[in-house]
Design an enzyme around this catalytic site. Structure first.
Site, PDB file in Angstrom:
ATOM      1  N   GLY A  54       6.852  -1.938   6.262  1.00 25.48           N
ATOM      2  CA  GLY A  54       8.211  -2.438   6.345  1.00 25.48           C
ATOM      3  C   GLY A  54       9.168  -1.542   7.117  1.00 25.48           C
ATOM      4  N   GLU A  55      10.310  -2.113   7.456  1.00 25.27           N
ATOM      5  CA  GLU A  55      11.420  -1.400   8.095  1.00 25.27           C
ATOM      6  C   GLU A  55      12.470  -1.132   7.013  1.00 25.27           C
ATOM      7  OE1 GLU A  55      14.202   0.440   9.532  1.00 25.27           O
ATOM      8  OE2 GLU A  55      12.724   0.066  11.114  1.00 25.27           O
ATOM      9  N   CYS A  81      -1.403   6.675   9.756  1.00 26.02           N
ATOM     10  CA  CYS A  81      -0.156   6.119  10.265  1.00 26.02           C
ATOM     11  C   CYS A  81      -0.430   4.863  11.100  1.00 26.02           C
ATOM     12  CB  CYS A  81       0.524   7.180  11.121  1.00 26.02           C
ATOM     13  SG  CYS A  81       2.109   6.670  11.791  1.00 26.02           S
ATOM     14  N   CYS A 108       5.701  -4.385  16.077  1.00 24.52           N
ATOM     15  CA  CYS A 108       5.314  -3.288  16.960  1.00 24.52           C
ATOM     16  C   CYS A 108       3.838  -3.445  17.317  1.00 24.52           C
ATOM     17  CB  CYS A 108       5.570  -1.947  16.274  1.00 24.52           C
ATOM     18  SG  CYS A 108       7.323  -1.692  15.845  1.00 24.52           S
ATOM     19  N   GLU A 129       0.832  -1.199   0.000  1.00 27.64           N
ATOM     20  CA  GLU A 129       0.000   0.000   0.000  1.00 27.64           C
ATOM     21  C   GLU A 129       0.872   1.256   0.000  1.00 27.64           C
ATOM     22  OE1 GLU A 129      -4.257  -1.197   1.834  1.00 27.64           O
ATOM     23  OE2 GLU A 129      -2.747  -0.668   3.344  1.00 27.64           O
ATOM     24  N   SER A 178      11.098   6.071  15.279  1.00 25.96           N
ATOM     25  CA  SER A 178       9.879   5.683  15.988  1.00 25.96           C
ATOM     26  C   SER A 178      10.246   5.340  17.425  1.00 25.96           C
ATOM     27  CB  SER A 178       9.235   4.471  15.294  1.00 25.96           C
ATOM     28  OG  SER A 178       8.780   4.813  14.008  1.00 25.96           O
ATOM     29  N   CYS A 219       6.154  -6.913   7.274  1.00 24.80           N
ATOM     30  CA  CYS A 219       7.177  -6.318   8.127  1.00 24.80           C
ATOM     31  C   CYS A 219       7.743  -7.391   9.053  1.00 24.80           C
ATOM     32  CB  CYS A 219       6.590  -5.178   8.954  1.00 24.80           C
ATOM     33  SG  CYS A 219       7.830  -4.228   9.870  1.00 24.80           S
ATOM     34  N   CYS A 266       3.682   8.639   1.048  1.00 21.70           N
ATOM     35  CA  CYS A 266       4.187   7.659   2.009  1.00 21.70           C
ATOM     36  C   CYS A 266       4.330   6.329   1.289  1.00 21.70           C
ATOM     37  CB  CYS A 266       3.213   7.550   3.184  1.00 21.70           C
ATOM     38  SG  CYS A 266       3.692   6.324   4.431  1.00 21.70           S
ATOM     39  N   CYS A 315       0.948  -1.232  15.754  1.00 20.02           N
ATOM     40  CA  CYS A 315       0.969  -1.033  14.307  1.00 20.02           C
ATOM     41  C   CYS A 315       0.267  -2.180  13.584  1.00 20.02           C
ATOM     42  CB  CYS A 315       2.421  -0.914  13.821  1.00 20.02           C
ATOM     43  SG  CYS A 315       2.590  -0.665  12.052  1.00 20.02           S
TER      44      CYS A 315
END
Length: 388
Positions: free
Chosen positions: A195-196, A369, A135, A111, A249, A131, A124, A138
């Site tokens: 993702g990171e 977010c 977290c 996305e 973050s 991911c 974004c 999230c």
């Protein structure tokens, strides 16, 4: 106005064995031309032509490349494509935010979100399908990592957005609702999607080099922000090799709480993370780090924690984004009360830090977010269909 789905294309992707040129660097384009037998003495000129058509003009068809001989255009078309990721759905929020579900060449999906404001527009983008982090606040973290995105798929998200927004020279958006009346529709790019990004370092770096190229997509490095959950060893390397803005973050001021909210903290605790932030190459008042802090009711929003946050960030040129928690189905948290968010922000402001409260955008289409997620899952090796 309720969310509106503008596109819905659920047909499986058609097999196309041609490789896309989207996401290729100048060196990559030169290598592709070498495959076609283009003499070295012509290569530099051809690379310049292709680069301009790809990243300045936004060409989607080799036939548009009128300064290239018709025969060579046909040769390019037989070997390569200018395909971007395929739009599965496009949703427009009541506040103008747009979310695209994009299908990649292997059928996996990610996305991408566009957030318009009066004088700018922020895109974004995602760096992974799913991911590897978990977290707890999230939604993306509930989707296991499927794979990294390659530069073509990362740059392709920008290309898709520019196509849909009419953000190429002479182009007009098919649906102009909510798009700012500015020369550039995408002024900022943030790596804050799925993702990171620092766990996909090389591909993200190479993609952002294309995004920031002044003779191409031309997004200033000061307007590109990479957000990390705290992959400490890669933070200085990113500053040295990519030199974009950095967001961290944080979300907690105590290791025992951050271990739960951002489990990577168990590997690299707050002290190590902040030491890496202080050493970020180029850090200054003109190039501040953004610390993201999601406001969770009764979890991390006390005034004592606001004071500790200020103490922890002492002597780091920074701003602090306070993010009202955006709910998702099954979420274990609630958003802090608005009065509490304001009082938390006052403590931070009095200490001299800018602490804007990020207005929730696109909540009605799950584009805010922490709300991004696709349905892609990782297949076992035994389930994969071999390709010829």
């Amino acid at each position: 106005m309720s969310a509106l789905i503008l596109a819905d294309n659920l047909a499986p992707p058609q097999a196309d064995r041609r490789e896309t040129l989207i996401g290729e660097s100048r060196e990559g384009l030169a290598a592709r031309l070498e495959q076609l037998g283009v003499p070295e003495r012509q290569s530099r000129m051809r690379v310049g032509q292709l680069w301009n058509w790809l990243y300045v003009q936004g060409a989607t068809d080799f036939a548009r490349m009128t300064n290239i001989a018709k025969e060579f255009r046909a040769e390019l078309d037989s070997s390569f494509t200018l395909a971007r990721p395929e739009i599965v759905t496009e949703q427009v929020s009541s506040d103008g935010t747009r979310k695209w579900l994009l299908r990649l060449n292997d059928g996996k999906e990610v996305e991408t979100v566009y957030i318009p404001e009066e004088d700018r527009g922020t895109l974004c983008i995602s760096s992974q399908v799913g991911c590897t982090l978990t977290c707890s606040f999230c939604h993306t973290g509930t989707q296991r990592l499927v794979r990294n995105l390659n530069p073509s798929e990362i740059v392709g998200q920008i290309m898709v957005a520019r196509d849909r927004l009419g953000d190429w020279p002479g182009a007009v958006a098919e649906d102009p609702r909510g798009i700012p009346d500015t020369e550039r529709k995408i002024t900022n790019v943030v790596l804050m999607g799925m993702g990171e990004p620092l766990y996909n370092f090389d591909n993200v770096r190479d993609a952002m080099a294309i995004a920031a190229d002044g003779e191409g997509l031309s997004v200033s490095k000061r307007r590109i922000t990479l957000s990390t959950s705290g992959v400490v060893p890669e933070i200085p390397r990113w500053g040295e090799e990519a030199s974009t803005m950095l967001a961290i973050s944080l979300h907690a001021v105590r290791d025992e709480l951050r271990d739960t909210l951002v489990p990577i903290n168990k590997k690299w605790p707050i002290k190590d993370l902040l030491d890496a932030a202080r050493a970020y190459p180029g850090l200054s008042n003109a190039k501040r780090i953004t610390f993201e802090y999601v406001m969770l009711k009764g979890v991390n929003d006390s005034l004592a924690e606001a004071k500790e946050l200020v103490r922890l960030l002492a002597k780091i040129p920074a701003k602090i984004n306070l993010i009202p928690f955006n709910p998702w189905p099954g979420a274990p948290y609630e958003c802090s009360d608005w009065e509490r968010i304001e009082k938390f922000g006052e403590v931070v402001n009095r200490a001299g830090y800018a602490s804007p409260v990020r207005s929730p955008r696109g909540r009605d289409i799950m584009a805010a977010c922490g709300q991004l997620k696709s349905a892609s899952v990782k297949q076992r090796a035994s389930e994969r269909v071999p390709t010829a």
